[in-house]
Design a protein around this motif. Structure first.
Motif, PDB file in Angstrom:
ATOM      1  N   SER A  39       0.817  -1.213   0.000  1.00 22.72           N
ATOM      2  CA  SER A  39       0.000   0.000   0.000  1.00 22.72           C
ATOM      3  C   SER A  39       0.849   1.260   0.000  1.00 22.72           C
ATOM      4  O   SER A  39       0.416   2.306  -0.497  1.00 22.72           O
ATOM      5  N   TRP A  40       2.050   1.190   0.561  1.00 20.55           N
ATOM      6  CA  TRP A  40       2.894   2.379   0.711  1.00 20.55           C
ATOM      7  C   TRP A  40       3.671   2.709  -0.570  1.00 20.55           C
ATOM      8  O   TRP A  40       4.336   3.732  -0.632  1.00 20.55           O
ATOM      9  N   SER A  58      -0.755  -7.629  10.763  1.00 22.05           N
ATOM     10  CA  SER A  58      -0.482  -6.389  10.031  1.00 22.05           C
ATOM     11  C   SER A  58      -0.608  -6.655   8.540  1.00 22.05           C
ATOM     12  O   SER A  58       0.291  -7.232   7.917  1.00 22.05           O
ATOM     13  N   ARG A  70      -4.865  -0.852   5.963  1.00 25.28           N
ATOM     14  CA  ARG A  70      -4.198   0.235   5.260  1.00 25.28           C
ATOM     15  C   ARG A  70      -5.219   1.091   4.514  1.00 25.28           C
ATOM     16  O   ARG A  70      -6.211   0.570   3.992  1.00 25.28           O
ATOM     17  N   HIS A 117      -5.104   4.579   1.639  1.00 25.93           N
ATOM     18  CA  HIS A 117      -4.164   5.403   0.855  1.00 25.93           C
ATOM     19  C   HIS A 117      -4.874   6.001  -0.350  1.00 25.93           C
ATOM     20  O   HIS A 117      -4.341   6.033  -1.453  1.00 25.93           O
ATOM     21  N   ASP A 145      -2.915   2.003   9.371  1.00 23.76           N
ATOM     22  CA  ASP A 145      -1.662   2.655   8.979  1.00 23.76           C
ATOM     23  C   ASP A 145      -1.954   3.503   7.748  1.00 23.76           C
ATOM     24  O   ASP A 145      -2.372   2.992   6.703  1.00 23.76           O
ATOM     25  N   CYS A 146      -1.729   4.803   7.865  1.00 24.38           N
ATOM     26  CA  CYS A 146      -2.006   5.737   6.772  1.00 24.38           C
ATOM     27  C   CYS A 146      -0.813   5.905   5.828  1.00 24.38           C
ATOM     28  O   CYS A 146      -0.960   6.461   4.729  1.00 24.38           O
ATOM     29  N   ASN A 147       0.385   5.453   6.273  1.00 22.56           N
ATOM     30  CA  ASN A 147       1.605   5.536   5.456  1.00 22.56           C
ATOM     31  C   ASN A 147       1.850   6.933   4.895  1.00 22.56           C
ATOM     32  O   ASN A 147       2.218   7.105   3.729  1.00 22.56           O
TER      33      ASN A 147
END
Length: 399
Positions: A23-24, A130, A158, A160, A187-189
């Protein structure tokens, strides 16, 4: 006094069982796991291993620097070795991932698993699952149900999307779907930007405030890295505003000095330095101590590979927070699973109904599968106190 007598560098490229879209890194689909592997050997034959994620040939020229800085050094003098990693950073190359290999040697020489050498007493870590990919709401529900059935009580998802309404819809849907059964975090990264393959949104403080409001309304356990990592003042303002804990700190390559300064500023409620990026094992424990002193929480980030997972597990087990915070277990089926993530480690690191059993063998507690290393890796640099060998063709064959 033992000394480092030999160094070997490998590049490893091992296939994943299925494509994985992190995702990041929007636009990237990974079909293999790639990393640089280092092996330090003392004059008494004690080995220390570590590995760091890679994109290609960016560390191909590291060998001479390692030979010049570490051959002949005492592997038990961690402070001096860390000073030499700092010397590398003066040239713009942050290589904290090397430091765990020296701890591997030191703990093996002591005949103890690393976490016990560091004073840890927790041989089991409670995990949170995770996930690493973006999913539609239906697929995310299925993933959560699977993780819940496997014994996990908390799962991190996640988001994004350029449209903040989409992100809010996704966390709200999964939190309400699993309400009363499983806790959800997100997690928004946003702390770092990896846009070489596709563009990505960059959140403002106002967008982050709206998001944490929504997260608090549906009872999320924490919100991770909702703002760019260098915006310390904005992060502190968001954390002071938020009704849900704010977490972060995984990739701060300046290590403990920066993270402790951020802690004193009130940047995060939960600190998550990754030993492979953010200062190594020793500085990770320094951050944990500062968190204890300041009334904050600590649990390391682990999304690199099997080496990063086990190194950070030792840090967490010795941090004093193992009975207070959950430890991150990366799992994103079907692509990112232990057999792919851990690649050349003989016994992949599986979970036990949402728990992780710490290895009891001396050092980091794993064995290299040399058959798989020969199949998927190439040694491209060897050096001893007597001779140096470059094998650039070996690297060209695999990268």
């Amino acid at each position: 006094m033992p000394v480092i007598d030999r160094i070997e560098l490998y590049f490893v490229k091992a296939p994943l069982p299925a494509p994985f879209a992190p995702s990041w890194m929007p636009g990237l689909v990974r079909e293999a796991i790639t990393f640089y592997l280092v092996r330090f050997v003392t004059d008494e034959g004690v080995e220390g291993w570590s590995a760091f994620t890679s994109g290609g040939r960016e560390r191909a020229g590291l060998g001479d620097t390692l030979a010049n800085l570490f051959l002949g050094e005492n592997p038990e003098n961690i402070d001096r070795l860390c000073e030499r990693i700092h010397i590398m950073a003066v040239g713009g190359s942050f290589n904290w991932w090397l430091e765990p290999a020296f701890w591997d040697i030191k703990a093996k020489m002591a005949g103890l698993p690393l976490y016990k050498l560091l004073g840890g007493t927790h041989d089991r870590l409670k995990l949170y699952a995770s996930g690493g990919e973006l999913k539609d709401t239906g697929a995310r529900r299925e993933e959560a149900e699977t993780r819940y059935a496997e014994g996990f009580e908390t799962m991190k998802v996640r988001v994004h999307d350029f449209d903040e309404k989409v992100d809010i819809e996704h966390i709200s849907d999964i939190a309400l779907h699993m309400q009363g059964r499983m806790k959800i975090s997100v997690d928004c990264n946003q702390a770092f930007r990896l846009t070489q393959f596709a563009e990505a949104p960059q959140w403002s403080l106002e967008r982050a405030k709206r998001f944490v409001d929504a997260a608090a309304d549906v009872g999320l356990a924490w919100v991770e890295e909702p703002l760019f990592g260098e915006w310390h003042e904005e992060i502190a303002r968001l954390t002071a505003y938020s009704r849900v804990p704010i977490a972060g700190g995984e990739l701060h390559v300046m290590g403990a000095p920066e993270l402790i300064r951020m802690a004193k500023m009130g940047c995060y409620n939960i600190y998550q330095p990754d030993a492979m990026f953010a200062g190594g094992v020793k500085q990770g424990l320094d951050v944990a101590k500062a968190c204890r002193d300041l009334g904050l929480k600590f649990t390391p980030h682990t999304w690199t590979n099997g080496f990063g997972l086990i190194v950070n597990a030792h840090v967490h087990a010795a941090s004093g927070f193992a009975d207070e915070t959950l430890f991150e277990y990366p799992l994103a089926e079907p692509g990112w699973v232990p057999e792919g993530r851990d690649a050349i480690i003989r016994e992949p690191f599986h979970h036990d109904r949402g728990w992780f059993n710490m290895p009891e063998a001396p050092g980091l507690g794993f064995e290299i599968d040399h058959e798989k290393l020969a199949r998927y890796g190439r040694c491209f640099f060897k050096a001893s106190r007597r001779e140096v060998h470059w094998m650039p063709q070996a690297l060209a064959e695999i990268v």
